[in-house]
Design a protein around this motif. Structure first.
Motif, mmCIF file in Angstrom:
data_model
loop_
_atom_site.group_PDB
_atom_site.id
_atom_site.type_symbol
_atom_site.label_atom_id
_atom_site.label_comp_id
_atom_site.label_asym_id
_atom_site.label_seq_id
_atom_site.Cartn_x
_atom_site.Cartn_y
_atom_site.Cartn_z
ATOM 1 N N PRO A 1 0.836 -1.208 0.000
ATOM 2 C CA PRO A 1 0.000 0.000 0.000
ATOM 3 C C PRO A 1 0.866 1.250 0.000
ATOM 4 O O PRO A 1 2.036 1.215 0.397
ATOM 5 N N LYS A 2 0.275 2.353 -0.450
ATOM 6 C CA LYS A 2 0.991 3.623 -0.510
ATOM 7 C C LYS A 2 0.312 4.644 0.402
ATOM 8 O O LYS A 2 -0.913 4.739 0.438
ATOM 9 N N LYS B 1 -8.879 3.673 -2.875
ATOM 10 C CA LYS B 1 -8.263 4.950 -2.534
ATOM 11 C C LYS B 1 -9.063 5.599 -1.407
ATOM 12 O O LYS B 1 -10.283 5.730 -1.511
ATOM 13 N N ASP C 1 -6.844 -1.039 -5.900
ATOM 14 C CA ASP C 1 -7.760 -0.092 -6.523
ATOM 15 C C ASP C 1 -8.548 0.727 -5.499
ATOM 16 O O ASP C 1 -9.388 1.560 -5.865
ATOM 17 N N PHE D 1 -6.839 12.372 -5.105
ATOM 18 C CA PHE D 1 -7.033 11.438 -3.998
ATOM 19 C C PHE D 1 -7.932 12.045 -2.921
ATOM 20 O O PHE D 1 -8.746 11.353 -2.317
ATOM 21 N N TYR E 1 -4.498 7.317 0.928
ATOM 22 C CA TYR E 1 -4.051 5.925 1.061
ATOM 23 C C TYR E 1 -4.484 5.136 -0.163
ATOM 24 O O TYR E 1 -5.639 5.236 -0.606
ATOM 25 N N GLU E 2 -3.560 4.376 -0.709
ATOM 26 C CA GLU E 2 -3.840 3.501 -1.856
ATOM 27 C C GLU E 2 -3.561 2.058 -1.487
ATOM 28 O O GLU E 2 -2.465 1.738 -1.009
ATOM 29 N N ASP E 3 -4.533 1.205 -1.701
ATOM 30 C CA ASP E 3 -4.343 -0.229 -1.510
ATOM 31 C C ASP E 3 -4.975 -0.923 -2.710
ATOM 32 O O ASP E 3 -6.176 -1.193 -2.732
#
Length: 215
Positions: free
Chosen positions: A3-4, A63, A61, A48, A57-59
């Motif tokens: 994740p980002k 957001k 697809d 975002f 937060y990206e995990d």
């Protein structure tokens, strides 16, 4: 794929997400957002979070924005891994949720003002601290912590016997204030003081703070 987290290592809200990931033992990627340059208010970050606030937060697809929503997702998605920051039992979780709400609506509004006056203005903006604002908000914080003192005289942590998101959400602003005169407001209440020392010493939080030195 890891994740980002899009944000700043100095942002209290972003630090909540980092601390949760560290507690769960999840590897993640940091996408630095230069808030001084206003990157959080324009593309690509604004896609975002349309409100232009970190973190995002990206995990895969998925957001997300809003730090407390992000921490809850991480805790539920990775239930059974690392520190159990939430409960499946409805009654236990209800108590945790109460204190999460208390942090968001009573603790954070006051401590955020104190962080701005005592940390952000003098150290990041080269501005003078408004002592009247500090005094007013330290008094308000004392009233909030009087309630905490009663609660923590009955249980080790706010949500019960175990460390949960109810405690974790307090860490970022508390950490900054421990280097200011507001530390005395915490120390004046024995159970609050013990609780603060306990959660600030957690390995996951120490890792989170260390990220600032690495930036």
């Amino acid at each position: 794929m890891a994740p980002k987290v899009h944000g700043s290592v100095f942002s209290t809200a972003t630090m909540r997400a980092f601390a949760t990931l560290h507690e769960k033992g999840i590897e993640f990627e940091v996408v630095p957002i230069n808030m001084g340059a206003g990157e959080h208010k324009k593309e690509p970050f604004i896609c975002f979070n349309p409100f232009g606030q970190v973190p995002a937060y990206e995990d895969g697809d998925l957001k997300l924005f809003e730090s407390r929503a992000i921490t809850q997702y991480i805790a539920h998605e990775h239930h059974g891994k690392g520190t159990e920051l939430v409960y499946k039992d409805a009654k236990k979780m209800a108590i945790v949720s109460v204190w999460m709400e208390v942090e968001a609506h009573h603790f954070d509004p006051v401590t955020s003002k104190l962080v701005f006056e005592q940390v952000v203005k003098p150290m990041m903006m080269n501005m003078e601290t408004d002592s009247a604002v500090v005094e007013e908000n330290q008094k308000k914080l004392g009233q909030v912590l009087d309630v905490y003192e009663v609660r923590l005289s009955k249980s080790k942590y706010l949500g019960g016997d175990g460390f949960t998101l109810a405690d974790l959400h307090h860490l970022p602003t508390m950490n900054y204030l421990m280097g200011t005169s507001t530390k005395e407001v915490f120390e004046a209440r024995p159970h609050v003081c013990a609780w603060a020392k306990d959660i600030l010493a957690r390995p996951a939080w120490i890792k989170t703070v260390a990220m600032q030195k690495q930036a």
